[in-house]
Design a protein around this motif. Structure first.
Motif, PDB file in Angstrom:
ATOM      1  N   LYS A   1      34.856  31.858  27.559  1.00 53.81           N
ATOM      2  CA  LYS A   1      35.314  31.623  28.881  1.00 53.81           C
ATOM      3  C   LYS A   1      35.270  29.919  29.417  1.00 53.81           C
ATOM      4  O   LYS A   1      36.093  29.561  29.979  1.00 53.81           O
ATOM      5  CB  LYS A   1      34.315  32.149  29.681  1.00 53.81           C
TER       6      LYS A   1
ATOM      7  N   ASP B   1      39.171  36.486  24.562  1.00 55.29           N
ATOM      8  CA  ASP B   1      37.902  37.252  24.347  1.00 55.29           C
ATOM      9  C   ASP B   1      37.992  38.231  23.221  1.00 55.29           C
ATOM     10  O   ASP B   1      39.063  39.098  23.269  1.00 55.29           O
ATOM     11  CB  ASP B   1      37.693  37.895  25.736  1.00 55.29           C
TER      12      ASP B   1
ATOM     13  N   ALA C   1      38.549  49.606  29.263  1.00 60.75           N
ATOM     14  CA  ALA C   1      38.785  48.118  28.836  1.00 60.75           C
ATOM     15  C   ALA C   1      37.563  47.455  28.854  1.00 60.75           C
ATOM     16  O   ALA C   1      36.337  48.106  29.574  1.00 60.75           O
ATOM     17  CB  ALA C   1      39.725  47.153  29.578  1.00 60.75           C
TER      18      ALA C   1
ATOM     19  N   ALA D   1      32.366  42.378  32.047  1.00 62.48           N
ATOM     20  CA  ALA D   1      32.236  43.624  32.479  1.00 62.48           C
ATOM     21  C   ALA D   1      32.975  44.721  31.564  1.00 62.48           C
ATOM     22  O   ALA D   1      33.609  44.112  30.895  1.00 62.48           O
ATOM     23  CB  ALA D   1      32.861  43.557  33.997  1.00 62.48           C
TER      24      ALA D   1
ATOM     25  N   VAL E   1      38.852  53.221  39.106  1.00 68.21           N
ATOM     26  CA  VAL E   1      38.271  52.693  37.824  1.00 68.21           C
ATOM     27  C   VAL E   1      36.827  52.312  38.362  1.00 68.21           C
ATOM     28  O   VAL E   1      36.589  51.699  39.380  1.00 68.21           O
ATOM     29  CB  VAL E   1      39.096  51.552  37.085  1.00 68.21           C
TER      30      VAL E   1
ATOM     31  N   GLU F   1      31.477  35.270  39.239  1.00 65.40           N
ATOM     32  CA  GLU F   1      31.974  36.476  38.721  1.00 65.40           C
ATOM     33  C   GLU F   1      31.001  37.589  38.219  1.00 65.40           C
ATOM     34  O   GLU F   1      31.525  38.674  38.087  1.00 65.40           O
ATOM     35  CB  GLU F   1      32.689  36.288  37.480  1.00 65.40           C
TER      36      GLU F   1
ATOM     37  N   GLU G   1      33.464  39.921  44.346  1.00 60.79           N
ATOM     38  CA  GLU G   1      34.853  40.310  43.981  1.00 60.79           C
ATOM     39  C   GLU G   1      35.532  41.234  44.928  1.00 60.79           C
ATOM     40  O   GLU G   1      36.525  41.237  45.330  1.00 60.79           O
ATOM     41  CB  GLU G   1      34.932  40.897  42.643  1.00 60.79           C
TER      42      GLU G   1
ATOM     43  N   PRO H   1      44.936  46.985  45.049  1.00 63.16           N
ATOM     44  CA  PRO H   1      44.229  48.554  44.940  1.00 63.16           C
ATOM     45  C   PRO H   1      43.093  48.333  45.951  1.00 63.16           C
ATOM     46  O   PRO H   1      42.346  47.207  46.273  1.00 63.16           O
ATOM     47  CB  PRO H   1      43.764  48.578  43.327  1.00 63.16           C
TER      48      PRO H   1
ATOM     49  N   GLU I   1      40.469  51.679  43.450  1.00 66.29           N
ATOM     50  CA  GLU I   1      41.584  52.707  43.089  1.00 66.29           C
ATOM     51  C   GLU I   1      42.272  52.150  41.727  1.00 66.29           C
ATOM     52  O   GLU I   1      42.443  50.971  41.273  1.00 66.29           O
ATOM     53  CB  GLU I   1      42.786  52.627  44.267  1.00 66.29           C
ATOM     54  N   ARG I   2      42.570  53.191  40.907  1.00 69.81           N
ATOM     55  CA  ARG I   2      43.162  53.051  39.577  1.00 69.81           C
ATOM     56  C   ARG I   2      44.520  52.682  39.637  1.00 69.81           C
ATOM     57  O   ARG I   2      45.346  53.404  40.555  1.00 69.81           O
ATOM     58  CB  ARG I   2      43.045  54.053  38.527  1.00 69.81           C
ATOM     59  N   ILE I   3      45.246  51.776  39.296  1.00 69.54           N
ATOM     60  CA  ILE I   3      46.570  51.429  39.496  1.00 69.54           C
ATOM     61  C   ILE I   3      47.117  51.725  38.087  1.00 69.54           C
ATOM     62  O   ILE I   3      46.597  51.710  37.151  1.00 69.54           O
ATOM     63  CB  ILE I   3      47.095  49.887  39.794  1.00 69.54           C
TER      64      ILE I   3
ATOM     65  N   HIS J   1      45.976  35.139  35.490  1.00 67.32           N
ATOM     66  CA  HIS J   1      46.526  35.312  33.960  1.00 67.32           C
ATOM     67  C   HIS J   1      47.277  36.415  33.575  1.00 67.32           C
ATOM     68  O   HIS J   1      46.916  37.677  34.479  1.00 67.32           O
ATOM     69  CB  HIS J   1      45.466  35.038  32.939  1.00 67.32           C
TER      70      HIS J   1
ATOM     71  N   PHE K   1      50.345  43.201  36.920  1.00 67.49           N
ATOM     72  CA  PHE K   1      51.046  44.367  36.677  1.00 67.49           C
ATOM     73  C   PHE K   1      52.291  44.518  37.607  1.00 67.49           C
ATOM     74  O   PHE K   1      52.298  44.026  38.423  1.00 67.49           O
ATOM     75  CB  PHE K   1      50.238  45.743  36.541  1.00 67.49           C
TER      76      PHE K   1
ATOM     77  N   ILE L   1      45.056  42.574  39.954  1.00 71.19           N
ATOM     78  CA  ILE L   1      43.596  43.058  39.774  1.00 71.19           C
ATOM     79  C   ILE L   1      42.671  41.822  39.434  1.00 71.19           C
ATOM     80  O   ILE L   1      43.296  40.711  39.378  1.00 71.19           O
ATOM     81  CB  ILE L   1      43.407  43.981  38.585  1.00 71.19           C
ATOM     82  N   ASP L   2      41.445  41.890  39.375  1.00 71.67           N
ATOM     83  CA  ASP L   2      40.390  41.005  38.944  1.00 71.67           C
ATOM     84  C   ASP L   2      40.379  39.871  39.992  1.00 71.67           C
ATOM     85  O   ASP L   2      40.969  38.904  39.997  1.00 71.67           O
ATOM     86  CB  ASP L   2      40.809  40.428  37.538  1.00 71.67           C
TER      87      ASP L   2
HETATM   88  N1  LIG Z   1      42.287  48.859  39.314  1.00 77.15           N
HETATM   89  C1  LIG Z   1      42.580  48.959  37.960  1.00 77.15           C
HETATM   90  N2  LIG Z   1      43.428  49.976  37.445  1.00 77.15           N
HETATM   91  C2  LIG Z   1      43.724  50.213  36.223  1.00 77.15           C
HETATM   92  N3  LIG Z   1      43.096  49.415  35.219  1.00 77.15           N
HETATM   93  C3  LIG Z   1      42.028  48.403  35.416  1.00 77.15           C
HETATM   94  C4  LIG Z   1      41.951  48.296  37.142  1.00 77.15           C
HETATM   95  N4  LIG Z   1      40.965  47.150  37.211  1.00 77.15           N
HETATM   96  C5  LIG Z   1      40.792  46.682  35.746  1.00 77.15           C
HETATM   97  N5  LIG Z   1      41.319  47.549  34.874  1.00 77.15           N
HETATM   98  C6  LIG Z   1      41.539  47.333  33.319  1.00 77.15           C
HETATM   99  O1  LIG Z   1      40.306  46.814  33.156  1.00 77.15           O
HETATM  100  C7  LIG Z   1      40.253  45.441  32.279  1.00 77.15           C
HETATM  101  C8  LIG Z   1      39.392  44.305  32.833  1.00 77.15           C
HETATM  102  O2  LIG Z   1      39.358  44.521  34.244  1.00 77.15           O
HETATM  103  P1  LIG Z   1      39.077  43.076  35.002  1.00 77.15           P
HETATM  104  O3  LIG Z   1      40.120  41.953  34.474  1.00 77.15           O
HETATM  105  O4  LIG Z   1      38.893  43.216  36.207  1.00 77.15           O
HETATM  106  O5  LIG Z   1      37.563  42.686  34.185  1.00 77.15           O
HETATM  107  P2  LIG Z   1      36.958  41.238  33.970  1.00 77.15           P
HETATM  108  O6  LIG Z   1      35.630  41.134  33.305  1.00 77.15           O
HETATM  109  O7  LIG Z   1      37.229  40.387  35.041  1.00 77.15           O
HETATM  110  O8  LIG Z   1      38.031  40.550  32.826  1.00 77.15           O
HETATM  111  P3  LIG Z   1      38.553  39.045  32.461  1.00 77.15           P
HETATM  112  O9  LIG Z   1      37.702  38.219  33.734  1.00 77.15           O
HETATM  113  O10 LIG Z   1      38.127  38.594  31.093  1.00 77.15           O
HETATM  114  O11 LIG Z   1      39.915  39.235  32.791  1.00 77.15           O
HETATM  115  C9  LIG Z   1      42.086  45.045  32.816  1.00 77.15           C
HETATM  116  O12 LIG Z   1      42.392  44.164  32.031  1.00 77.15           O
HETATM  117  C10 LIG Z   1      42.850  46.338  32.982  1.00 77.15           C
HETATM  118  O13 LIG Z   1      43.092  46.944  31.979  1.00 77.15           O
END
Ligand SMILES: Nc1ncnc2c1ncn2[C@@H]1O[C@H](COP(=O)(O)OP(=O)(O)OP(=O)(O)O)[C@@H](O)[C@H]1O
Length: 548
Positions: free
Chosen positions: A69, A94, A130, A135, A153, A205, A211, A231, A246-248, A292, A297, A311-312
């Motif tokens: 990171k 990663d 994922a 996380a 999720v 983070e 968040e 979401p 909410e799951r997208i 990134h 989506f 997301i994120d």
């Molecule tokens: N609301 C959502 N609906 C559907 N899939 C999700 C959702 N939130 C997260 N995901 C899935 O989970 C993965 C990881 O989520 P997220 O990017 O929030 O985590 P992270 O630990 O912050 O990852 P990073 O910082 O490495 O990008 C996403 O790439 C996606 O595939």
């Protein structure tokens, strides 16, 4: 302790076997470090044939997520790193192993105070959807409340990650200190500041309540927008280490083949990406700063009129009104090739100190930026314009502005994304009307009207209280005003007295001098005596006045 030593040993070994020490020429290092290096002869550089950037990337990858990171963040600091190293670091991915789903389930139960996950969720998937560096994400459905049945999720922070992060950050700080001291370019590269900034981003983070807050704010900003959907976060189920949202179901924006096959209008999609960015920066002053492709989506609905799903929200950036104004003016001045204005704006905004030579600065900007205009306008990268501009400004003592670095990084992402979707995307044409409209709203009569509008509720609320406030003010200030008047009168008296004393002193001195002259020039005695007597009389009056 022994764990920390073995981690430090592993890091040292990785750095040496990837030959990262060789990036610093030996004669720059103090003798103690050089002897230390010879002492570690059993850790030779095993990747001699590879370029420095690649060795750095491989070393970071083998050290794990915190370092990966860090490398990802460094790759966006094109103002600090040579392009070959920045490009190599941008390839960092990663590669993290998931932790057991059962452990995630226990963490969720503990955080939410549940006896069993089934108390709040249906269909919790033990297999993660994922797994990322910080996380892991599991799917489920809400069981209770108005949203019962909603697909969600659950994001869970990796267990015990905090201790590892703290240990690695401490080692990074030590290393940054060594680099700052021994690299000839150490001061400019500011390794300690870079690690400090990274620490903040990483620790932010780790807090999913932050968040969640960011996601809620972004959702509010884009409520009913055709551009971007955020979401819903279920705050009741969110804690520092758990977040439920909410799951997208969208298509990853990097999956261009699927988007094309679905007949998505790529031009509109690319332009909307730029619009989302400029809306966040200039309208809301609150932007998603981790855009990134993995976090963006595209909705499956309306391929003709596509919209994004985001997301994120761990990293967001904010800009104050001044930063925004100077930024917009900078872009406009730059694209009008008015380098003088660009230089002046940097000084006016305080980004560079006022003592720098504006002519020299203007000429440096022209030298760096003019070649960019040799390309067609559609090929010009806003992000690289900013990189070049800030690099030049740094030579003129511009301090690193973290909010601008975040913005520049996001802009590079947005542009990269836009051009992947639609290579002919003309960013300037998409952004210019936006900037011009914003500038118009900020300046001139519109700005005055808006400021009155913004402040109207305050005045409307205070108006009925005005007579009371005025009465209170006068009442409380009357004794004060009287005291002030008395003081003024006393001062005036003292002043008058003083000027009278000065007058008597002058006359007395004059008479003493006259008496002396009369006596020395042997004038008649009666004249000398009467002048002396008058002098004594005046002296007596002066003495009395000073005593009273
Ligand atoms: N609301 C959502 N609906 C559907 N899939 C999700 C959702 N939130 C997260 N995901 C899935 O989970 C993965 C990881 O989520 P997220 O990017 O929030 O985590 P992270 O630990 O912050 O990852 P990073 O910082 O490495 O990008 C996403 O790439 C996606 O595939």
């Amino acid at each position: 302790m022994s764990q920390r030593i073995s981690r430090a040993y592993k890091i040292a070994k990785t750095f040496l076997t990837y030959g990262l020490d060789e990036i610093i020429p030996a004669h720059w290092l103090p003798w103690s470090l050089r002897i230390g290096r010879y002492g570690l002869f059993w850790m030779p550089n095993k990747h001699k044939q590879k370029p420095a950037g690649e060795r750095l990337r491989l070393a970071l990858e083998s050290l794990g997520p915190v370092w990966v990171k860090f490398g990802q963040m460094l790759s966006t600091r094109r103002d600090l790193l040579p392009p070959d190293i920045a490009n190599e670091l941008a390839k960092l991915q990663d590669k993290v192993r998931a932790f057991p789903g059962e452990q995630a389930q226990q963490l969720i139960e503990k955080a939410l105070g549940l006896n069993h996950i089934d108390d709040a969720f249906d269909d919790f998937a033990v297999q993660p959807l994922a797994s990322a560096s910080i996380a892991q994400v599991h799917t489920a459905r809400l069981k209770q409340g108005d949203d019962a049945g909603a697909e969600v999720v659950i994001k869970v922070i990796r267990p015990d990650i905090r201790a590892d992060i703290d240990a690695d950050l401490r080692l990074m700080e030590t290393l940054a200190g060594i680099l700052a001291r021994h690299l000839p370019d150490g001061r400019r590269l500011k390794p300690k500041e870079v690690v400090k900034e990274y620490r903040k981003t990483l620790l932010d983070e780790l807090d999913l309540l932050r968040e969640a807050g960011n996601a809620i704010q972004l959702k509010r900003n884009f409520e009913n927008s055709p551009l971007l959907y955020i979401p819903t976060v279920y705050s009741d189920y969110s804690r520092h280490n758990v977040m439920v949202m909410e799951r997208i179901d969208g298509i990853p924006v990097s999956d261009v083949d699927t988007l094309m096959a679905m007949g998505v209008n790529m031009k509109i999609l690319a332009e909307r990406g730029v619009e989302v960015f400029f809306t966040q920066v200039f309208r809301d002053s609150f932007f998603h700063a981790d855009m990134h492709p993995g976090n963006i989506f595209v909705s499956r609905d309306n391929p003709d009129n596509p919209s994004y799903l985001g997301i994120d929200f761990g990293i967001v950036g904010t800009l104050n009104r001044e930063d925004k104004r100077y930024l917009a003016e900078n872009f406009l001045a730059f694209f009008n090739r008015d380098y003088r204005k660009v230089a002046e704006l940097h000084v006016d905004s305080g980004w560079v100190p006022a003592h720098i030579n504006v002519e020299e600065f203007e000429s440096a900007i022209r030298t760096v930026c003019e070649p960019i205009f040799n390309k067609p306008l559609a090929d010009i990268s806003f992000g690289h314009v900013l990189v070049n501009l800030f690099n030049t400004a740094r030579r003129f003592e511009m301090e690193v502005q973290p909010q601008l670095v975040l913005l520049q990084k996001t802009l590079l992402y947005v542009e990269g994304l836009g051009r992947t979707l639609y290579p002919q995307l003309d960013l300037w044409q998409t952004a210019k009307p936006f900037l011009e409209k914003w500038m118009k709203e900020q300046l001139g009569w519109r700005a005055v009207v808006r400021s009155v509008q913004e402040n109207a509720p305050f005045w409307a609320e205070k108006l009925p209280e005005m007579p009371t406030l005025l009465y209170d003010y006068l009442k409380s200030h009357r004794p004060q005003a009287l005291a002030q008047q008395q003081l003024l009168a006393q001062m005036r008296d003292a002043q008058q007295r003083q000027s009278r004393q000065i007058g008597w002193a002058a006359v007395t001195c004059g008479l003493i001098i006259s008496t002396t002259i009369l006596y020395v020039t042997e004038q008649p005695l009666w004249l000398v005596a009467s002048t002396a007597a008058t002098a004594v009389l005046c002296g007596a009056v002066l003495w009395r006045r000073t005593k009273s």
